[in-house]
Design a protein around this motif. Structure first.
Motif, mmCIF file in Angstrom:
data_model
loop_
_atom_site.group_PDB
_atom_site.id
_atom_site.type_symbol
_atom_site.label_atom_id
_atom_site.label_comp_id
_atom_site.label_asym_id
_atom_site.label_seq_id
_atom_site.Cartn_x
_atom_site.Cartn_y
_atom_site.Cartn_z
ATOM 1 N N THR A 51 -8.432 10.947 -4.998
ATOM 2 C CA THR A 51 -8.243 12.292 -5.555
ATOM 3 C C THR A 51 -7.837 13.275 -4.465
ATOM 4 O O THR A 51 -7.130 14.254 -4.737
ATOM 5 N N LYS A 52 -8.256 13.028 -3.243
ATOM 6 C CA LYS A 52 -7.776 13.862 -2.134
ATOM 7 C C LYS A 52 -6.274 13.637 -1.929
ATOM 8 O O LYS A 52 -5.508 14.589 -1.714
ATOM 9 N N TRP A 53 -5.859 12.382 -2.001
ATOM 10 C CA TRP A 53 -4.430 12.060 -1.888
ATOM 11 C C TRP A 53 -3.643 12.712 -3.021
ATOM 12 O O TRP A 53 -2.598 13.332 -2.802
ATOM 13 N N LEU A 54 -4.149 12.614 -4.244
ATOM 14 C CA LEU A 54 -3.455 13.208 -5.385
ATOM 15 C C LEU A 54 -3.410 14.727 -5.258
ATOM 16 O O LEU A 54 -2.408 15.356 -5.605
ATOM 17 N N TYR A 55 -4.500 15.329 -4.755
ATOM 18 C CA TYR A 55 -4.503 16.783 -4.593
ATOM 19 C C TYR A 55 -3.397 17.231 -3.648
ATOM 20 O O TYR A 55 -2.571 18.089 -3.985
ATOM 21 N N PHE A 56 -3.391 16.687 -2.452
ATOM 22 C CA PHE A 56 -2.400 17.127 -1.462
ATOM 23 C C PHE A 56 -0.977 16.822 -1.919
ATOM 24 O O PHE A 56 -0.054 17.585 -1.627
ATOM 25 N N SER A 57 -0.798 15.743 -2.651
ATOM 26 C CA SER A 57 0.531 15.350 -3.111
ATOM 27 C C SER A 57 1.043 16.219 -4.245
ATOM 28 O O SER A 57 2.260 16.330 -4.444
ATOM 29 N N SER A 58 0.125 16.831 -4.984
ATOM 30 C CA SER A 58 0.537 17.574 -6.182
ATOM 31 C C SER A 58 0.407 19.085 -6.044
ATOM 32 O O SER A 58 0.773 19.822 -6.960
ATOM 33 N N SER A 59 -0.106 19.557 -4.911
ATOM 34 C CA SER A 59 -0.236 21.016 -4.705
ATOM 35 C C SER A 59 1.083 21.548 -4.145
ATOM 36 O O SER A 59 1.154 21.963 -2.992
ATOM 37 N N LEU A 60 2.101 21.542 -4.974
ATOM 38 C CA LEU A 60 3.465 21.783 -4.506
ATOM 39 C C LEU A 60 3.762 23.247 -4.199
ATOM 40 O O LEU A 60 4.470 23.557 -3.243
ATOM 41 N N THR A 61 3.254 24.157 -5.008
ATOM 42 C CA THR A 61 3.609 25.568 -4.813
ATOM 43 C C THR A 61 2.670 26.294 -3.862
ATOM 44 O O THR A 61 3.072 27.228 -3.182
ATOM 45 N N SER A 62 1.410 25.863 -3.833
ATOM 46 C CA SER A 62 0.413 26.461 -2.943
ATOM 47 C C SER A 62 -0.834 25.596 -2.974
ATOM 48 O O SER A 62 -0.941 24.662 -3.778
ATOM 49 N N ALA A 63 -1.793 25.917 -2.132
ATOM 50 C CA ALA A 63 -3.054 25.184 -2.135
ATOM 51 C C ALA A 63 -3.829 25.402 -3.428
ATOM 52 O O ALA A 63 -4.748 24.639 -3.741
ATOM 53 N N VAL B 46 0.831 -1.202 0.000
ATOM 54 C CA VAL B 46 0.000 0.000 0.000
ATOM 55 C C VAL B 46 0.868 1.255 0.000
ATOM 56 O O VAL B 46 0.647 2.185 -0.782
ATOM 57 N N SER B 47 1.878 1.280 0.849
ATOM 58 C CA SER B 47 2.786 2.430 0.884
ATOM 59 C C SER B 47 3.487 2.599 -0.459
ATOM 60 O O SER B 47 3.630 3.723 -0.964
ATOM 61 N N ASP B 48 3.903 1.496 -1.051
ATOM 62 C CA ASP B 48 4.571 1.555 -2.350
ATOM 63 C C ASP B 48 3.642 2.128 -3.420
ATOM 64 O O ASP B 48 4.056 2.962 -4.238
ATOM 65 N N ARG B 49 2.385 1.705 -3.413
ATOM 66 C CA ARG B 49 1.432 2.187 -4.414
ATOM 67 C C ARG B 49 1.078 3.663 -4.188
ATOM 68 O O ARG B 49 0.922 4.422 -5.151
ATOM 69 N N LEU B 50 0.956 4.047 -2.936
ATOM 70 C CA LEU B 50 0.694 5.460 -2.651
ATOM 71 C C LEU B 50 1.851 6.330 -3.128
ATOM 72 O O LEU B 50 1.642 7.393 -3.727
ATOM 73 N N SER B 51 3.074 5.877 -2.876
ATOM 74 C CA SER B 51 4.263 6.623 -3.325
ATOM 75 C C SER B 51 4.313 6.697 -4.840
ATOM 76 O O SER B 51 4.646 7.744 -5.418
ATOM 77 N N ALA B 52 3.973 5.591 -5.489
ATOM 78 C CA ALA B 52 3.966 5.568 -6.953
ATOM 79 C C ALA B 52 2.937 6.556 -7.498
ATOM 80 O O ALA B 52 3.169 7.231 -8.510
ATOM 81 N N GLY B 53 1.800 6.660 -6.811
ATOM 82 C CA GLY B 53 0.782 7.617 -7.232
ATOM 83 C C GLY B 53 1.267 9.049 -7.140
ATOM 84 O O GLY B 53 0.989 9.879 -8.010
ATOM 85 N N VAL B 54 2.012 9.348 -6.081
ATOM 86 C CA VAL B 54 2.584 10.691 -5.913
ATOM 87 C C VAL B 54 3.521 11.017 -7.068
ATOM 88 O O VAL B 54 3.426 12.084 -7.699
ATOM 89 N N GLU B 55 4.434 10.114 -7.341
ATOM 90 C CA GLU B 55 5.402 10.329 -8.419
ATOM 91 C C GLU B 55 4.692 10.495 -9.763
ATOM 92 O O GLU B 55 5.058 11.357 -10.578
ATOM 93 N N ARG C 8 -6.033 8.244 -13.788
ATOM 94 C CA ARG C 8 -6.070 6.992 -14.543
ATOM 95 C C ARG C 8 -5.183 5.929 -13.885
ATOM 96 O O ARG C 8 -5.559 4.769 -13.745
ATOM 97 N N PHE C 9 -4.017 6.356 -13.462
ATOM 98 C CA PHE C 9 -3.054 5.438 -12.837
ATOM 99 C C PHE C 9 -3.609 4.860 -11.537
ATOM 100 O O PHE C 9 -3.576 3.648 -11.310
ATOM 101 N N MET C 10 -4.157 5.717 -10.680
ATOM 102 C CA MET C 10 -4.697 5.235 -9.416
ATOM 103 C C MET C 10 -6.006 4.472 -9.594
ATOM 104 O O MET C 10 -6.369 3.632 -8.758
ATOM 105 N N ASN C 11 -6.697 4.734 -10.672
ATOM 106 C CA ASN C 11 -7.989 4.105 -10.914
ATOM 107 C C ASN C 11 -7.857 2.735 -11.571
ATOM 108 O O ASN C 11 -8.750 1.892 -11.420
ATOM 109 N N ILE C 12 -6.746 2.509 -12.291
ATOM 110 C CA ILE C 12 -6.620 1.269 -13.071
ATOM 111 C C ILE C 12 -5.324 0.537 -12.726
ATOM 112 O O ILE C 12 -5.336 -0.458 -12.000
ATOM 113 N N ASP C 13 -4.205 1.008 -13.232
ATOM 114 C CA ASP C 13 -2.943 0.263 -13.118
ATOM 115 C C ASP C 13 -2.427 0.168 -11.687
ATOM 116 O O ASP C 13 -1.789 -0.822 -11.324
#
Length: 229
Positions: free
Chosen positions: A151-163, A113-122, A134-139
């Protein structure tokens, strides 16, 4: 090609107004600690979290924990915010970590699970919101982690410069989808990548009219739908 969807008047009014910080809300630490009892890094984060959380403070926590290499701690921080005051967040998050619904509190967490969450971030940082979905939904799908929460995980992981980062992945859950159906006649299936792609395009189109990013539009809709923003 998607048809243009008019901006609902309530969204337009809020896009014209000055942005307001998301209201904070209280959360209950003990149930989370009970369900995360075997994860020291997570317990440490739960002990350090404020009594009230909001989107901005959660983003800062998630990014700091990711930077430190503590993927599960970052994920739990996102889920505390994501589940809000529902009461069932700890047990459902434990379902995700263990892959089972029966006696999850006594079942070891799956390392995958941790590995997949990290992969989603990258992946979302490299390829953008739609491909991240697509990646988190399928592969890279994680059992019991549906689109409303990944999508909440992807949001927080990708909001790098600001909210309000223009590259961040907008959140899409059932409450947002229902609001858009009622208020904008926009029908979305939260479990389909094609629907998420349509959603992101609509947010970008609406934001462009007002000089705002997609996630600024999403935050307004999320607030109208949930009262949280």
């Amino acid at each position: 090609m998607f048809h243009t969807v008019p901006v609902p008047s309530r969204v337009g009014d809020l896009l014209l107004a000055d942005s307001k910080p998301q209201p904070s809300f209280p959360w209950r630490p003990m149930p989370w600690k009970e369900h995360m009892h075997d994860l020291p890094e997570v317990i440490d984060v739960l002990n350090r979290m404020p009594e009230r959380v909001d989107r901005d403070s959660t983003r800062e926590l998630v990014l700091a924990e990711l930077e430190a290499g503590h993927t599960l701690a970052a994920f739990i921080g996102a889920m505390v915010w994501g589940y809000g005051t529902t009461g069932y967040g700890p047990v459902r998050t434990r379902w995700i970590l263990t892959g089972i619904k029966t006696s999850p509190i006594t079942t070891p967490v799956l390392p995958s699970v941790s590995d997949r969450l990290s992969a989603g971030v990258e992946y979302v940082r490299k390829n953008g919101a739609v491909e991240g979905f697509r990646f988190m939904n399928i592969d890279n799908r994680i059992k019991h982690l549906g689109a409303a929460y990944f999508t909440k995980w992807l949001y927080f992981s990708s909001s790098l410069t600001s909210a309000d980062d223009a590259q961040a992945a907008p959140i899409l859950d059932a409450q947002v989808a229902k609001w858009l159906l009622v208020e904008a006649a926009l029908r979305l299936d939260t479990d389909e990548t094609a629907s998420y792609e349509k959603y992101v395009q609509v947010l970008n189109d609406w934001g462009h009219e007002y000089g705002r990013t997609a996630v600024q539009v999403e935050k307004i809709i999320f607030g109208l739908a949930t009262g949280r923003g």
